[in-house]
Design a protein around this motif. Structure first.
Motif, PDB file in Angstrom:
ATOM      1  N   LEU A  59     -68.423  55.970 -11.750  1.00 17.61           N
ATOM      2  CA  LEU A  59     -68.236  56.785 -10.549  1.00 17.61           C
ATOM      3  C   LEU A  59     -68.254  58.274 -10.863  1.00 17.61           C
TER       4      LEU A  59
ATOM      5  N   ASP B 112     -74.079  59.361   1.726  1.00 14.77           N
ATOM      6  CA  ASP B 112     -73.173  59.121   0.601  1.00 14.77           C
ATOM      7  C   ASP B 112     -71.791  59.732   0.696  1.00 14.77           C
ATOM      8  N   ASP B 113     -71.421  60.343   1.780  1.00 14.67           N
ATOM      9  CA  ASP B 113     -70.127  61.005   1.845  1.00 14.67           C
ATOM     10  C   ASP B 113     -69.468  60.731   3.186  1.00 14.67           C
ATOM     11  N   ARG B 114     -68.359  60.037   3.139  1.00 16.45           N
ATOM     12  CA  ARG B 114     -67.650  59.673   4.377  1.00 16.45           C
ATOM     13  C   ARG B 114     -66.821  60.825   4.919  1.00 16.45           C
TER      14      ARG B 114
ATOM     15  N   PHE C 292     -61.218  52.488   0.145  1.00 18.92           N
ATOM     16  CA  PHE C 292     -62.076  52.855  -0.976  1.00 18.92           C
ATOM     17  C   PHE C 292     -63.156  51.799  -1.185  1.00 18.92           C
TER      18      PHE C 292
ATOM     19  N   LEU D 291     -67.062  52.242  -0.799  1.00 20.72           N
ATOM     20  CA  LEU D 291     -67.893  51.973  -1.976  1.00 20.72           C
ATOM     21  C   LEU D 291     -69.046  51.046  -1.613  1.00 20.72           C
TER      22      LEU D 291
ATOM     23  N   TRP E 178     -65.213  62.358   0.179  1.00 15.73           N
ATOM     24  CA  TRP E 178     -64.412  61.143   0.224  1.00 15.73           C
ATOM     25  C   TRP E 178     -65.340  59.960   0.074  1.00 15.73           C
ATOM     26  N   ILE E 179     -64.974  59.000  -0.746  1.00 17.15           N
ATOM     27  CA  ILE E 179     -65.752  57.770  -0.891  1.00 17.15           C
ATOM     28  C   ILE E 179     -65.324  56.768   0.166  1.00 17.15           C
TER      29      ILE E 179
ATOM     30  N   LEU F 162     -71.954  52.760  -0.172  1.00 12.71           N
ATOM     31  CA  LEU F 162     -72.783  53.533  -1.100  1.00 12.71           C
ATOM     32  C   LEU F 162     -73.980  52.729  -1.600  1.00 12.71           C
TER      33      LEU F 162
ATOM     34  N   LEU G  10     -71.310  60.276  -9.641  1.00 11.82           N
ATOM     35  CA  LEU G  10     -71.635  60.468  -8.226  1.00 11.82           C
ATOM     36  C   LEU G  10     -71.348  61.903  -7.804  1.00 11.82           C
TER      37      LEU G  10
ATOM     38  N   VAL H 159     -70.470  63.135  -4.987  1.00 15.08           N
ATOM     39  CA  VAL H 159     -69.266  63.268  -4.171  1.00 15.08           C
ATOM     40  C   VAL H 159     -68.019  63.272  -5.050  1.00 15.08           C
ATOM     41  N   VAL H 160     -68.011  62.486  -6.129  1.00 10.95           N
ATOM     42  CA  VAL H 160     -66.858  62.450  -7.031  1.00 10.95           C
ATOM     43  C   VAL H 160     -66.748  63.768  -7.794  1.00 10.95           C
TER      44      VAL H 160
END
Length: 190
Positions: free
Chosen positions: A107, A22-24, A85, A89, A123-124, A92, A110, A112-113
């Motif tokens: 969002l 889930d996290d780029r 983005f 997304l 980062w998404i 995800l 999440l 990560v957010v």
């Protein structure tokens, strides 16, 4: 490629990436490689179908409310940033993507957010889905220079949106953002 098959392939790559899907922003992001592995098991024509459907999926997120959410989350977001983005997304997964397109304020839930709102790493976005798809195409026996031509031929005739859909507001107007994206505003503005 039909949409259910497309999301199924993304889901398989996410499963292979495990809890780091889930996290780029990770130094060794496992999801792009997992996606390449999943796609490389297909024939080149199916990989082209995946690329065309990826364009359709990310085009469905070409919406002002989502762009304004990305602007808030990332502290600014131009054309290229919004393409990144939307690609991230999609990675995800279907549920998060669909919910975010319908309600960008979702969002805020999440992890990560939440981390990004605290100034922590995360980062998404993802620079381009083309990278893992092209690598899979080459591994499946397609020629590197033939990939783009095959995608363009398969994508011919599709009408692209000129402007994002949905209601727009000035992304730098804090009050408008609080009105439209209250949960995200609470994280990033308050």
């Amino acid at each position: 490629m039909d949409i259910d098959t497309w999301w199924g392939l993304v889901g398989r790559a996410r499963e292979a990436a495990g809890d780091r899907a889930d996290d780029r922003d990770l130094p060794e992001d496992p999801l792009p490689g997992a996606l390449t592995d999943v796609l490389a098991a297909l024939d080149p024509a199916e990989i082209v179908g995946f690329a065309v459907t990826a364009d359709e999926v990310t085009a469905s997120a070409y919406r002002w409310p989502l762009w304004n959410a990305a602007y808030l989350i990332e502290g600014g977001c131009g054309d290229d940033g919004f393409m990144d983005f939307r690609d991230g997304l999609a990675l995800l997964g279907r549920e998060v993507f669909t919910r975010a397109v319908a309600d960008p304020d979702s969002l805020a839930g999440l992890p990560v957010v939440v981390r990004m709102s605290r100034g922590e790493s995360g980062w998404i976005g993802y620079e381009s889905l083309d990278g893992p798809v092209k690598a899979a195409y080459a591994r499946a026996g397609g020629t590197a220079d033939g990939f783009q031509a095959a995608v363009e031929a398969a994508d011919r005739g599709r009408i692209r949106a000129g402007e994002p859909g949905g209601e727009n507001w000035d992304a730098e107007d804090a009050e408008a953002t609080r009105l439209h994206l209250p949960r995200l505003a609470a994280l990033f503005l308050d």
